[in-house]
Write an enzyme that holds these catalytic residues in place. Structure first.
Site, mmCIF file in Angstrom:
data_model
loop_
_atom_site.group_PDB
_atom_site.id
_atom_site.type_symbol
_atom_site.label_atom_id
_atom_site.label_comp_id
_atom_site.label_asym_id
_atom_site.label_seq_id
_atom_site.Cartn_x
_atom_site.Cartn_y
_atom_site.Cartn_z
ATOM 1 N N ASN A 1 0.861 -1.179 0.000
ATOM 2 C CA ASN A 1 0.000 0.000 0.000
ATOM 3 C C ASN A 1 0.898 1.230 0.000
ATOM 4 O O ASN A 1 1.501 1.570 1.021
ATOM 5 C CB ASN A 1 -0.920 0.003 1.227
ATOM 6 C CG ASN A 1 -1.776 1.256 1.298
ATOM 7 O OD1 ASN A 1 -1.996 1.929 0.296
ATOM 8 N ND2 ASN A 1 -2.270 1.559 2.486
ATOM 9 N N LYS B 1 0.144 4.371 -0.382
ATOM 10 C CA LYS B 1 -0.431 5.598 0.180
ATOM 11 C C LYS B 1 -0.176 6.758 -0.795
ATOM 12 O O LYS B 1 -0.295 6.567 -1.998
ATOM 13 C CB LYS B 1 0.103 5.838 1.587
ATOM 14 C CG LYS B 1 -0.073 4.585 2.475
ATOM 15 C CD LYS B 1 0.363 4.775 3.881
ATOM 16 C CE LYS B 1 0.187 3.473 4.652
ATOM 17 N NZ LYS B 1 0.518 3.612 6.083
ATOM 18 N N HIS C 1 -9.247 1.806 5.622
ATOM 19 C CA HIS C 1 -7.921 1.906 6.235
ATOM 20 C C HIS C 1 -7.983 2.877 7.415
ATOM 21 O O HIS C 1 -8.731 3.858 7.393
ATOM 22 C CB HIS C 1 -6.913 2.393 5.190
ATOM 23 C CG HIS C 1 -5.490 2.260 5.625
ATOM 24 N ND1 HIS C 1 -4.887 3.167 6.476
ATOM 25 C CD2 HIS C 1 -4.545 1.324 5.343
ATOM 26 C CE1 HIS C 1 -3.639 2.801 6.684
ATOM 27 N NE2 HIS C 1 -3.405 1.690 6.013
ATOM 28 N N GLU D 1 -6.139 5.182 8.355
ATOM 29 C CA GLU D 1 -5.873 6.573 8.007
ATOM 30 C C GLU D 1 -7.104 7.241 7.421
ATOM 31 O O GLU D 1 -7.338 8.435 7.643
ATOM 32 C CB GLU D 1 -4.688 6.637 7.035
ATOM 33 C CG GLU D 1 -3.386 6.255 7.713
ATOM 34 C CD GLU D 1 -2.271 5.896 6.750
ATOM 35 O OE1 GLU D 1 -1.157 5.628 7.225
ATOM 36 O OE2 GLU D 1 -2.522 5.869 5.528
ATOM 37 N N GLU E 1 -5.288 -4.391 10.947
ATOM 38 C CA GLU E 1 -4.233 -3.392 11.011
ATOM 39 C C GLU E 1 -4.339 -2.572 12.298
ATOM 40 O O GLU E 1 -5.103 -1.609 12.357
ATOM 41 C CB GLU E 1 -4.320 -2.444 9.816
ATOM 42 C CG GLU E 1 -3.984 -3.076 8.494
ATOM 43 C CD GLU E 1 -3.576 -2.017 7.474
ATOM 44 O OE1 GLU E 1 -2.562 -2.199 6.812
ATOM 45 O OE2 GLU E 1 -4.281 -1.003 7.370
ATOM 46 N N GLY F 1 2.996 2.702 10.389
ATOM 47 C CA GLY F 1 3.938 3.796 10.196
ATOM 48 C C GLY F 1 4.766 4.148 11.411
ATOM 49 O O GLY F 1 5.473 5.149 11.415
ATOM 50 N N SER G 1 3.591 -2.007 10.073
ATOM 51 C CA SER G 1 5.041 -2.091 10.224
ATOM 52 C C SER G 1 5.582 -3.478 9.891
ATOM 53 O O SER G 1 6.411 -4.041 10.619
ATOM 54 C CB SER G 1 5.459 -1.665 11.645
ATOM 55 O OG SER G 1 5.122 -0.312 11.869
#
Length: 249
Positions: free
Chosen positions: A9, A11, A95, A97, A167, A173, A213
């Site tokens: 991914n 991003k 996701h 985010e 996730e 991140g 990660s």
């Protein structure tokens, strides 16, 4: 039998030229899709050139998001119908985010999942947990309610085209991955929830990924767990050499 998948991914990284160069570098070094599926989710602007570059290779190109309407006055959104017509067959939805920065709710994600399926797209539906909930002693058991909401109203046939990605938001991140046992626990609970909703046979055919990660150092331990069918990789998927190391773990 569930075919494992290694999915990157990107991003909001890479321009079109960088994306195409990446595809050209990795596409002839991937295993057959019936042994291990490989995929990259990229910014919308890069998707069409990437699809063309990946032709006749096992690599799947995925969208990072879509809207729940096929067309209309929705400035800045991406149509699931248009994605499918462009040769995209997979899309990441929910996701952490998107949930955090753009306030996406389970209700909205559920609409997107249904729209994606109606247009021939296979959604990768993300669910997360938070360090706050973990510190409070609730571990990852709360993912049950999120899965119930995100998959609400799907038929047995539809759920078979859905992949779930567990996730933990605190691991995305940050460089701090869930240890393999924690990751496996989250994936196990998700599978048990799907079993409660759709039965064991369906649950045993739905792929469940871990993301957060993921690196070349921890991928072997993660992929060794029975309920982890693959990984959704962020930063480590941006470099062609590292991506290939993950694929050939």
């Amino acid at each position: 039998m569930r075919v494992p998948i290694i999915a990157g991914n990107w991003k909001m990284h890479k321009d079109v030229q960088e994306a195409v160069s990446f595809i050209e570098e990795v596409k002839n070094q991937l295993p057959p899709a019936d042994q291990l599926e490989t995929a990259i989710a990229a910014p919308t602007l890069c998707l069409v050139p990437m699809v063309k570059a990946a032709e006749e290779s096992p690599l799947k190109i995925m969208a990072e998001n879509c809207y729940y309407k096929n067309e209309g006055a929705y400035t800045g959104e991406t149509s699931p119908y248009a994605l499918y017509q462009a040769g995209i067959h997979h899309v990441i939805l929910g996701h952490s985010e998107r949930r955090t920065y753009f306030n996406e709710t389970d209700e909205l994600i559920n609409k997107k999942v249904k729209a994606a399926l109606a247009n021939g797209l296979c959604p990768i539906v993300c669910c997360d947990d938070t360090m706050r909930r973990r510190v409070a002693g609730k571990k990852v058991h709360w993912v049950v309610s999120r899965i119930l909401a995100d998959l609400h109203g799907l038929t047995n046939d539809e759920i078979c085209h859905v992949t779930i990605a567990y996730e933990p938001s605190w691991a995305i991140g940050t460089g701090e991955s869930a240890d393999p046992d924690q990751a496996a626990e989250g994936c196990y609970l998700i599978r048990q929830t799907i079993s409660d909703m759709y039965g064991d046979e369906v649950a045993n055919n739905v792929r469940i990924l871990y993301g957060g990660s993921v690196t070349t150092s921890n991928i072997n331990a993660l992929m060794a767990k029975n309920d982890i069918d693959g990984v959704l990789v962020g930063a480590a998927s941006l470099n062609p050499e590292t991506f290939l190391q993950l694929v050939h773990h």
